[in-house]
Design a protein around this motif. Structure first.
Motif, short mmCIF file in Angstrom:
data_model
loop_
_atom_site.label_atom_id
_atom_site.label_comp_id
_atom_site.label_asym_id
_atom_site.label_seq_id
_atom_site.Cartn_x
_atom_site.Cartn_y
_atom_site.Cartn_z
N ARG A 79 0.84 -1.20 0.00
CA ARG A 79 0.00 0.00 0.00
C ARG A 79 0.87 1.25 0.00
O ARG A 79 0.72 2.14 -0.83
CB ARG A 79 -0.93 0.03 1.21
CG ARG A 79 -1.74 1.35 1.31
CD ARG A 79 -2.31 1.59 2.68
NE ARG A 79 -1.36 1.50 3.77
CZ ARG A 79 -0.48 2.46 4.11
NH1 ARG A 79 -0.40 3.58 3.42
NH2 ARG A 79 0.33 2.28 5.14
N GLN A 115 1.29 4.03 -3.01
CA GLN A 115 0.93 5.41 -2.72
C GLN A 115 2.10 6.33 -3.05
O GLN A 115 1.92 7.36 -3.70
CB GLN A 115 0.53 5.58 -1.26
CG GLN A 115 -0.87 5.07 -0.95
CD GLN A 115 -1.27 5.38 0.47
OE1 GLN A 115 -1.00 4.59 1.37
NE2 GLN A 115 -1.89 6.52 0.66
N LEU A 143 -1.25 7.17 -5.60
CA LEU A 143 -2.60 6.67 -5.33
C LEU A 143 -2.97 6.99 -3.89
O LEU A 143 -2.12 7.14 -3.03
CB LEU A 143 -2.65 5.15 -5.56
CG LEU A 143 -2.28 4.68 -6.97
CD1 LEU A 143 -2.28 3.16 -7.03
CD2 LEU A 143 -3.22 5.26 -8.01
N THR A 144 -4.27 7.10 -3.64
CA THR A 144 -4.74 7.40 -2.29
C THR A 144 -5.70 6.32 -1.82
O THR A 144 -6.46 5.75 -2.61
CB THR A 144 -5.46 8.77 -2.24
OG1 THR A 144 -6.55 8.75 -3.16
CG2 THR A 144 -4.51 9.90 -2.58
N VAL A 145 -5.67 6.03 -0.53
CA VAL A 145 -6.60 5.07 0.06
C VAL A 145 -7.97 5.71 0.11
O VAL A 145 -8.12 6.86 0.52
CB VAL A 145 -6.14 4.65 1.48
CG1 VAL A 145 -7.18 3.77 2.15
CG2 VAL A 145 -4.79 3.94 1.41
N TYR A 181 -7.31 -2.88 0.92
CA TYR A 181 -7.40 -1.46 0.58
C TYR A 181 -7.89 -1.32 -0.85
O TYR A 181 -7.63 -2.17 -1.70
CB TYR A 181 -6.02 -0.79 0.65
CG TYR A 181 -5.45 -0.69 2.04
CD1 TYR A 181 -5.90 0.29 2.91
CD2 TYR A 181 -4.47 -1.58 2.46
CE1 TYR A 181 -5.37 0.39 4.20
CE2 TYR A 181 -3.94 -1.49 3.74
CZ TYR A 181 -4.40 -0.51 4.60
OH TYR A 181 -3.89 -0.42 5.87
N LEU A 192 -7.17 1.53 -3.65
CA LEU A 192 -6.34 2.70 -3.93
C LEU A 192 -6.91 3.43 -5.14
O LEU A 192 -7.18 2.82 -6.18
CB LEU A 192 -4.90 2.27 -4.20
CG LEU A 192 -4.23 1.49 -3.06
CD1 LEU A 192 -2.81 1.10 -3.44
CD2 LEU A 192 -4.24 2.30 -1.77
N TYR A 193 -7.06 4.73 -4.96
CA TYR A 193 -7.77 5.56 -5.93
C TYR A 193 -6.84 6.46 -6.73
O TYR A 193 -5.83 6.94 -6.22
CB TYR A 193 -8.78 6.46 -5.21
CG TYR A 193 -10.02 5.75 -4.74
CD1 TYR A 193 -11.26 6.04 -5.32
CD2 TYR A 193 -9.98 4.81 -3.72
CE1 TYR A 193 -12.41 5.41 -4.89
CE2 TYR A 193 -11.13 4.17 -3.29
CZ TYR A 193 -12.35 4.47 -3.88
OH TYR A 193 -13.48 3.84 -3.46
N ASN A 194 -7.24 6.71 -7.98
CA ASN A 194 -6.63 7.70 -8.84
C ASN A 194 -7.77 8.50 -9.49
O ASN A 194 -8.66 7.90 -10.08
CB ASN A 194 -5.77 7.04 -9.92
CG ASN A 194 -5.11 8.05 -10.83
OD1 ASN A 194 -4.32 8.86 -10.37
ND2 ASN A 194 -5.43 8.01 -12.11
#
Length: 126
Positions: free
Chosen positions: A17, A21, A26-28, A39, A41-43
């Motif tokens: 993770r 990141q 990327l963000t949780v 998790y 992970l978002y973009n």
């Protein structure tokens, strides 16, 4: 059609993770309660990488498995300099005929990531 997300099974959930990141920005974000750790992970508001715990067993080359994951990014020179500054081991590949440059890195658990950069200065014969 568009690829929605990739799920990575890793023996080092926290390390992977943090690595993704830091490497990809990327963000949780939100993840439904599946009853086990993990998790999303978002973009740009989309959950593109899902992480779940795995046993960390090696998979032989004689079984079907995903070989690597490719991400298209921008800013090859700055990205490569950041890898150097952070001491992250990588290899390179330039595909002049496609106008692309690639960096290959591995997650803490050994998953191969291909980072693809379209470089405007390279001549592409498409």
């Amino acid at each position: 059609m568009q690829l929605d997300h990739v799920t990575l099974r890793t023996a080092d959930l926290e390390g992977t993770r943090q690595f993704l990141q830091n490497l990809l920005g990327l963000t949780v974000g939100y993840r439904p309660d599946f009853g086990f750790a993990g998790y999303w992970l978002y973009n740009d508001g989309e959950p593109v990488v899902h992480l779940i715990p795995g046993g960390g067993r090696a998979i032989g080359r004689d079984v079907e498995a995903i070989d690597h994951i490719g991400f298209r990014l921008e800013g090859y020179d700055a990205f490569r300099a950041r890898l150097d500054d952070d001491g992250i081991v990588y290899s390179t590949m330039d595909l002049v005929e496609l106008g692309e440059r690639r960096l290959f890195v591995r997650t803490p658990g050994g998953i191969l990531l291909e980072l693809v950069f379209r470089e405007g200065g390279m001549s592409a014969a498409r």
